[in-house]
Design a protein around this motif. Structure first.
Motif, mmCIF file in Angstrom:
data_model
loop_
_atom_site.group_PDB
_atom_site.id
_atom_site.type_symbol
_atom_site.label_atom_id
_atom_site.label_comp_id
_atom_site.label_asym_id
_atom_site.label_seq_id
_atom_site.Cartn_x
_atom_site.Cartn_y
_atom_site.Cartn_z
ATOM 1 N N THR A 35 -9.289 22.017 -19.887
ATOM 2 C CA THR A 35 -9.971 23.218 -20.658
ATOM 3 C C THR A 35 -9.272 24.436 -20.764
ATOM 4 O OG1 THR A 35 -11.195 23.759 -18.633
ATOM 5 C CG2 THR A 35 -12.175 21.901 -20.025
ATOM 6 N N SER A 36 -9.775 25.310 -21.818
ATOM 7 C CA SER A 36 -9.252 26.492 -21.770
ATOM 8 C C SER A 36 -10.272 27.710 -21.139
ATOM 9 C CB SER A 36 -8.890 26.888 -23.004
ATOM 10 O OG SER A 36 -10.040 26.793 -23.917
ATOM 11 N N ASN A 37 -11.479 27.093 -20.754
ATOM 12 C CA ASN A 37 -12.681 27.896 -20.560
ATOM 13 C C ASN A 37 -13.303 27.387 -19.137
ATOM 14 O OD1 ASN A 37 -15.234 29.243 -20.100
ATOM 15 N ND2 ASN A 37 -15.567 29.281 -22.451
ATOM 16 N N ASP A 38 -13.025 27.969 -18.162
ATOM 17 C CA ASP A 38 -13.722 27.538 -16.829
ATOM 18 C C ASP A 38 -15.276 27.398 -16.785
ATOM 19 O OD1 ASP A 38 -11.498 26.963 -15.729
ATOM 20 O OD2 ASP A 38 -11.400 29.047 -14.762
ATOM 21 N N SER A 39 -15.797 28.337 -17.791
ATOM 22 C CA SER A 39 -17.334 28.034 -17.888
ATOM 23 C C SER A 39 -18.033 26.898 -18.326
ATOM 24 C CB SER A 39 -17.932 29.484 -18.177
ATOM 25 O OG SER A 39 -17.515 29.563 -19.809
ATOM 26 N N PHE A 40 -17.091 26.074 -19.050
ATOM 27 C CA PHE A 40 -17.620 25.150 -20.045
ATOM 28 C C PHE A 40 -17.329 23.587 -19.088
ATOM 29 C CE2 PHE A 40 -16.620 21.629 -22.784
ATOM 30 C CZ PHE A 40 -17.554 21.401 -23.367
ATOM 31 N N ASP A 41 -18.410 23.066 -18.872
ATOM 32 C CA ASP A 41 -18.397 21.712 -18.148
ATOM 33 C C ASP A 41 -18.193 20.596 -18.788
ATOM 34 O OD1 ASP A 41 -18.699 19.784 -16.083
ATOM 35 O OD2 ASP A 41 -20.901 20.803 -15.493
ATOM 36 N N LEU A 42 -16.899 20.348 -19.085
ATOM 37 C CA LEU A 42 -16.372 19.219 -19.950
ATOM 38 C C LEU A 42 -16.881 17.898 -19.509
ATOM 39 C CD1 LEU A 42 -15.045 18.386 -22.312
ATOM 40 C CD2 LEU A 42 -12.919 18.423 -20.985
ATOM 41 N N THR A 43 -16.975 17.905 -17.896
ATOM 42 C CA THR A 43 -17.148 16.571 -17.509
ATOM 43 C C THR A 43 -18.770 15.963 -17.692
ATOM 44 O OG1 THR A 43 -15.514 16.785 -15.669
ATOM 45 C CG2 THR A 43 -17.416 15.146 -15.475
ATOM 46 N N ALA A 44 -19.617 17.170 -17.570
ATOM 47 C CA ALA A 44 -21.197 16.948 -18.176
ATOM 48 C C ALA A 44 -21.158 16.491 -19.395
ATOM 49 C CB ALA A 44 -21.930 18.129 -17.745
ATOM 50 N N ALA A 45 -20.504 17.088 -20.471
ATOM 51 C CA ALA A 45 -20.529 16.688 -21.717
ATOM 52 C C ALA A 45 -19.972 15.428 -21.959
ATOM 53 C CB ALA A 45 -19.771 17.971 -22.521
ATOM 54 N N LEU A 46 -19.059 14.891 -21.292
ATOM 55 C CA LEU A 46 -18.572 13.537 -21.278
ATOM 56 C C LEU A 46 -19.590 12.587 -21.054
ATOM 57 C CD1 LEU A 46 -14.739 14.206 -20.044
ATOM 58 C CD2 LEU A 46 -15.547 13.827 -22.164
ATOM 59 N N ALA A 47 -20.063 12.886 -19.505
ATOM 60 C CA ALA A 47 -20.913 11.960 -19.032
ATOM 61 C C ALA A 47 -22.163 11.739 -20.015
ATOM 62 C CB ALA A 47 -21.566 12.372 -17.770
ATOM 63 N N ALA A 48 -22.796 12.672 -20.792
ATOM 64 C CA ALA A 48 -23.799 12.602 -21.649
ATOM 65 C C ALA A 48 -23.489 12.016 -22.932
ATOM 66 C CB ALA A 48 -24.611 13.959 -21.800
ATOM 67 N N ASN A 49 -22.493 12.241 -23.343
ATOM 68 C CA ASN A 49 -21.782 11.792 -24.704
ATOM 69 C C ASN A 49 -21.324 10.319 -24.780
ATOM 70 O OD1 ASN A 49 -23.082 13.782 -26.594
ATOM 71 N ND2 ASN A 49 -21.302 15.026 -25.655
ATOM 72 N N THR A 50 -20.821 10.043 -23.401
ATOM 73 C CA THR A 50 -20.453 8.472 -23.499
ATOM 74 C C THR A 50 -21.602 7.463 -23.772
ATOM 75 O OG1 THR A 50 -18.982 9.033 -21.630
ATOM 76 C CG2 THR A 50 -19.745 6.787 -21.648
ATOM 77 N N GLU A 51 -22.743 7.918 -23.250
ATOM 78 C CA GLU A 51 -23.945 7.188 -23.776
ATOM 79 C C GLU A 51 -24.202 7.130 -25.361
ATOM 80 O OE1 GLU A 51 -25.867 5.132 -21.755
ATOM 81 O OE2 GLU A 51 -24.368 5.950 -20.037
ATOM 82 N N VAL A 52 -24.079 8.132 -25.977
ATOM 83 C CA VAL A 52 -24.008 8.089 -27.409
ATOM 84 C C VAL A 52 -23.116 7.304 -28.031
ATOM 85 C CG1 VAL A 52 -23.913 9.667 -29.285
ATOM 86 C CG2 VAL A 52 -24.821 10.415 -27.514
ATOM 87 N N ILE A 53 -21.956 7.338 -27.513
ATOM 88 C CA ILE A 53 -20.842 6.608 -28.049
ATOM 89 C C ILE A 53 -21.126 5.039 -27.827
ATOM 90 C CG2 ILE A 53 -18.498 6.031 -27.898
ATOM 91 C CD1 ILE A 53 -18.226 8.975 -27.013
ATOM 92 N N ARG A 54 -21.530 4.807 -26.701
ATOM 93 C CA ARG A 54 -21.811 3.355 -26.494
ATOM 94 C C ARG A 54 -23.069 2.688 -27.286
ATOM 95 N NH1 ARG A 54 -22.520 4.209 -20.029
ATOM 96 N NH2 ARG A 54 -20.252 4.231 -19.550
ATOM 97 N N ALA A 55 -24.031 3.403 -27.447
ATOM 98 C CA ALA A 55 -25.154 3.443 -28.264
ATOM 99 C C ALA A 55 -24.727 2.801 -29.628
ATOM 100 C CB ALA A 55 -26.210 4.375 -28.330
ATOM 101 N N LYS A 56 -24.020 3.855 -30.358
ATOM 102 C CA LYS A 56 -23.472 3.564 -31.683
ATOM 103 C C LYS A 56 -22.422 2.245 -31.717
ATOM 104 C CE LYS A 56 -23.152 4.483 -35.973
ATOM 105 N NZ LYS A 56 -24.128 3.916 -36.897
#
Length: 123
Positions: A35-56
């Protein structure tokens, strides 16, 4: 051919990139992130969006559609999140995840470059 580390660096060279990850589809856990921004929680975004990907992916399987997911786009007010499943038969349980600034990125170029990285990624 880039390995995970060099693939992530290539993803972060995409204009407007804020975060990049190679993710295990089954667990949702990243094999690597940058990441280029420490205030952005990439791991949280990944966890949430993995479910979206699995559903599709599950919906496509259930419908018997002959198409595969090339990429998925999640549009936020200030960001694009681009998900690119890895299509090589030996790496089908992975996807690339790119967070792109909306104001500083070129979505079309980013999608093209992400596809190039996906096709040549060595795991």
């Amino acid at each position: 051919m880039p390995n995970i580390e060099s693939g992530l660096r290539e993803m972060m060279r995409i204009e407007g990139a804020m975060g990049a990850a190679v993710v295990d589809h089954d667990s949702g856990l990243p094999l690597g992130t940058l990441t280029s921004n420490d205030s952005f929680d990439l791991t949280a975004a990944l966890a949430a969006n993995t479910e979206v990907i699995r559903a599709k992916a599950g919906a496509l399987d259930e419908s018997g559609a002959a198409h595969r997911i090339e990429d998925m786009l999640i549009t936020l007010s200030g960001q694009y999140h681009v998900v690119r499943p890895v299509t090589a038969p030996t790496k089908r349980d992975l996807f690339l995840y790119l967070v792109l600034e909306r104001s500083g990125g070129d979505l079309a170029s980013a999608r093209e470059r992400l596809g190039e990285i996906e096709r040549t990624l060595e795991v």
